[in-house]
Every structure is written in structure tokens, then in C-alpha cells.
Design a protein around this motif. Structure first.
Motif, PDB file in Angstrom:
ATOM      1  N   ALA A  50      55.574  33.997  38.324  1.00 52.99           N
ATOM      2  CA  ALA A  50      54.279  34.141  38.979  1.00 52.99           C
ATOM      3  C   ALA A  50      53.560  32.793  38.988  1.00 52.99           C
ATOM      4  CB  ALA A  50      53.433  35.174  38.251  1.00 52.99           C
ATOM      5  N   TYR A  51      52.478  32.739  39.739  1.00 52.46           N
ATOM      6  CA  TYR A  51      51.586  31.581  39.766  1.00 52.46           C
ATOM      7  C   TYR A  51      50.176  32.067  39.510  1.00 52.46           C
ATOM      8  CZ  TYR A  51      55.269  28.819  41.904  1.00 52.46           C
ATOM      9  OH  TYR A  51      56.433  28.166  42.150  1.00 52.46           O
ATOM     10  N   CYS A  52      49.484  31.334  38.680  1.00 47.68           N
ATOM     11  CA  CYS A  52      48.085  31.599  38.403  1.00 47.68           C
ATOM     12  C   CYS A  52      47.280  30.618  39.246  1.00 47.68           C
ATOM     13  CB  CYS A  52      47.846  31.379  36.914  1.00 47.68           C
ATOM     14  SG  CYS A  52      46.187  31.659  36.371  1.00 47.68           S
ATOM     15  N   ASN A  53      46.286  31.090  39.986  1.00 44.61           N
ATOM     16  CA  ASN A  53      45.514  30.232  40.878  1.00 44.61           C
ATOM     17  C   ASN A  53      44.135  29.957  40.308  1.00 44.61           C
ATOM     18  OD1 ASN A  53      44.357  28.873  42.987  1.00 44.61           O
ATOM     19  ND2 ASN A  53      44.259  30.615  44.359  1.00 44.61           N
ATOM     20  N   GLY A  54      43.905  28.712  39.943  1.00 41.33           N
ATOM     21  CA  GLY A  54      42.581  28.299  39.527  1.00 41.33           C
ATOM     22  C   GLY A  54      42.368  28.327  38.026  1.00 41.33           C
ATOM     23  N   SER A  55      41.272  27.711  37.613  1.00 39.26           N
ATOM     24  CA  SER A  55      40.968  27.634  36.187  1.00 39.26           C
ATOM     25  C   SER A  55      40.249  28.887  35.711  1.00 39.26           C
ATOM     26  CB  SER A  55      40.114  26.398  35.907  1.00 39.26           C
ATOM     27  OG  SER A  55      38.906  26.488  36.625  1.00 39.26           O
ATOM     28  N   SER A  56      40.210  29.042  34.399  1.00 40.88           N
ATOM     29  CA  SER A  56      39.524  30.157  33.748  1.00 40.88           C
ATOM     30  C   SER A  56      40.043  31.515  34.205  1.00 40.88           C
ATOM     31  CB  SER A  56      38.010  30.074  33.991  1.00 40.88           C
ATOM     32  OG  SER A  56      37.522  28.855  33.488  1.00 40.88           O
ATOM     33  N   THR A  57      41.344  31.610  34.462  1.00 38.94           N
ATOM     34  CA  THR A  57      41.916  32.867  34.924  1.00 38.94           C
ATOM     35  C   THR A  57      42.605  33.567  33.771  1.00 38.94           C
ATOM     36  OG1 THR A  57      42.221  32.035  37.139  1.00 38.94           O
ATOM     37  CG2 THR A  57      43.516  33.934  36.552  1.00 38.94           C
ATOM     38  N   GLY A  58      42.048  34.673  33.353  1.00 34.98           N
ATOM     39  CA  GLY A  58      42.710  35.509  32.362  1.00 34.98           C
ATOM     40  C   GLY A  58      43.563  36.537  33.079  1.00 34.98           C
ATOM     41  N   ILE A  59      44.779  36.748  32.588  1.00 37.68           N
ATOM     42  CA  ILE A  59      45.701  37.702  33.198  1.00 37.68           C
ATOM     43  C   ILE A  59      45.879  38.889  32.259  1.00 37.68           C
ATOM     44  CG2 ILE A  59      48.052  38.040  34.074  1.00 37.68           C
ATOM     45  CD1 ILE A  59      46.411  35.951  35.609  1.00 37.68           C
ATOM     46  N   GLY A  60      45.841  40.091  32.793  1.00 36.54           N
ATOM     47  CA  GLY A  60      46.119  41.295  32.022  1.00 36.54           C
ATOM     48  C   GLY A  60      47.338  41.998  32.591  1.00 36.54           C
ATOM     49  N   LEU A  61      48.140  42.611  31.727  1.00 38.43           N
ATOM     50  CA  LEU A  61      49.323  43.361  32.146  1.00 38.43           C
ATOM     51  C   LEU A  61      49.336  44.714  31.464  1.00 38.43           C
ATOM     52  CD1 LEU A  61      52.140  40.680  31.747  1.00 38.43           C
ATOM     53  CD2 LEU A  61      51.176  41.515  33.893  1.00 38.43           C
ATOM     54  N   GLN A  62      49.888  45.702  32.151  1.00 36.56           N
ATOM     55  CA  GLN A  62      50.098  46.993  31.498  1.00 36.56           C
ATOM     56  C   GLN A  62      51.339  47.669  32.081  1.00 36.56           C
ATOM     57  OE1 GLN A  62      46.803  49.704  31.885  1.00 36.56           O
ATOM     58  NE2 GLN A  62      47.127  50.082  34.047  1.00 36.56           N
ATOM     59  N   ILE A  63      51.984  48.472  31.219  1.00 36.21           N
ATOM     60  CA  ILE A  63      53.086  49.331  31.641  1.00 36.21           C
ATOM     61  C   ILE A  63      52.555  50.759  31.624  1.00 36.21           C
ATOM     62  CG2 ILE A  63      55.384  50.218  31.083  1.00 36.21           C
ATOM     63  CD1 ILE A  63      55.995  47.539  29.737  1.00 36.21           C
ATOM     64  N   LYS A  64      52.812  51.473  32.728  1.00 33.72           N
ATOM     65  CA  LYS A  64      52.346  52.849  32.830  1.00 33.72           C
ATOM     66  C   LYS A  64      53.524  53.805  32.981  1.00 33.72           C
ATOM     67  CE  LYS A  64      48.579  53.729  35.207  1.00 33.72           C
ATOM     68  NZ  LYS A  64      47.618  53.767  36.338  1.00 33.72           N
ATOM     69  N   ARG A  65      53.409  54.966  32.336  1.00 35.41           N
ATOM     70  CA  ARG A  65      54.311  56.096  32.568  1.00 35.41           C
ATOM     71  C   ARG A  65      53.494  57.093  33.364  1.00 35.41           C
ATOM     72  NH1 ARG A  65      53.898  59.960  28.932  1.00 35.41           N
ATOM     73  NH2 ARG A  65      54.096  58.555  27.151  1.00 35.41           N
ATOM     74  N   GLY A  66      53.793  57.193  34.657  1.00 33.14           N
ATOM     75  CA  GLY A  66      52.937  57.996  35.530  1.00 33.14           C
ATOM     76  C   GLY A  66      51.550  57.370  35.555  1.00 33.14           C
TER      77      GLY A  66
END
Length: 159
Positions: free
Chosen positions: A73-89
Motif C-alpha cells: 500500500a501507499y500512505c498519502n501525506g503526513s500525519s496519516t494514521g492507518i487502522g485495520l480490522q478483520i471481520k467475520r461477517g
């Protein structure tokens, strides 16, 4: 001689009930999907990553499922926090609200990887998806010029 077994069928005389031969800790099945799709995430709430979905049908309601996901992936710009989650349904089984942070301006390469262990308690088809969100600016899950950098894998482990 006394106590000696002669011409015996050891397998028949020492039979072990099939129920005693458990699958505990064994890999029972692996289901994998990959994708070359690109997704741009521009929201502070979770949104689906295109192609980040896998469906597995557990063979036992006591099985555990390991979900592995990785992509470029690429993060665009400064001060960018990324969150991720895995979902079952609709249920989040793993949430990393602050996966990464970039203090640089412009596009910054960001390899993404998330894993979880789930106990879905079902023998019905179960779909797992991965979603992402950003703090500011944007996140692009890139297809790397036509390659397939995104992979999601579900592994059933006997319990």
C-alpha cells in the motif's frame, strides 16, 4: 512360549477407536484468495479493501481459524494514521485502530500485514474480510502494476 503373540494381526488386536484419533492442533484445510485490485481509502471509518475476502467452511464447530492478510500500500501525506480490522461477517474479530503512522509528506510505501486467531463455533460457510481506515489524507492499496500483492488466507486448525 507364554506371553508371545504368534501370527497375530496387531492392527486388529490393538484397534483404536476413530474418536480417539483427534485432529487437535492439525491443519485441516487452507483457503486462499489473492487480488490485483486497487482500493483507495479516504475515510476515518472502516471501509472494505477490494479483494480482501476469503470464505471457509469449518469441518468442526470447535475448530479455530487463523486469518493471515498482507498487501502492499501507499500512505498519502503526513500525519496519516492507518487502522485495520478483520471481520467475520459483521463482527470485528481483530481491530488494530492504530496500525501505522507516517510523518512524511507525499506517498510513502506501507506494507500491510494483519493476523488473527478466531473461534467461529460453526460448520457453516464463514466469510472473513479486511477493512482499513485513515486518520487524514488517504491510503491506497496498490496492485503493483498488475501483479497480485494482496493475499488473504484462512487456515482451519483442529481443536
Amino acid at each position: 512360549a507364554t506371553g508371545t503373540i504368534v501370527n497375530a494381526d496387531i492392527n486388529a488386536s490393538a484397534a483404536i477407536a476413530g474418536t480417539k484419533l483427534a485432529n487437535t492442533g492439525k491443519v485441516l484445510q487452507v483457503v486462499e484468495a489473492d487480488s490485483g485490485s486497487s482500493t483507495t481509502i479516504n475515510t476515518t471509518t472502516y471501509a472494505a479493501i477490494t479483494g480482501a475476502s476469503v470464505t471457509i467452511t469449518p469441518t468442526s464447530a470447535t475448530s479455530r481459524i487463523i486469518i493471515d492478510f498482507s498487501c502492499g500500500a501507499y500512505c498519502n501525506g503526513s500525519s496519516t494514521g492507518i487502522g485495520l480490522q478483520i471481520k467475520r461477517g459483521a463482527i470485528a474479530v481483530r481491530d488494530m485502530g492504530r496500525y501505522a503512522y507516517s510523518g512524511n509528506s507525499g506517498f510513502v510505501p506501507l506494507p500491510i500485514s494483519i493476523t488473527c486467531l478466531d473461534s467461529p463455533a460453526t460448520t457453516s460457510a464463514t466469510t472473513y474480510t479486511v477493512e482499513a481506515k485513515i486518520g487524514t489524507n488517504g491510503l491506497e492499496v496498490n496492485n503493483g502494476g498488475g501483479t497480485k500483492p494482496l493475499i488473504i488466507r484462512a487456515t482451519e486448525i483442529g481443536a
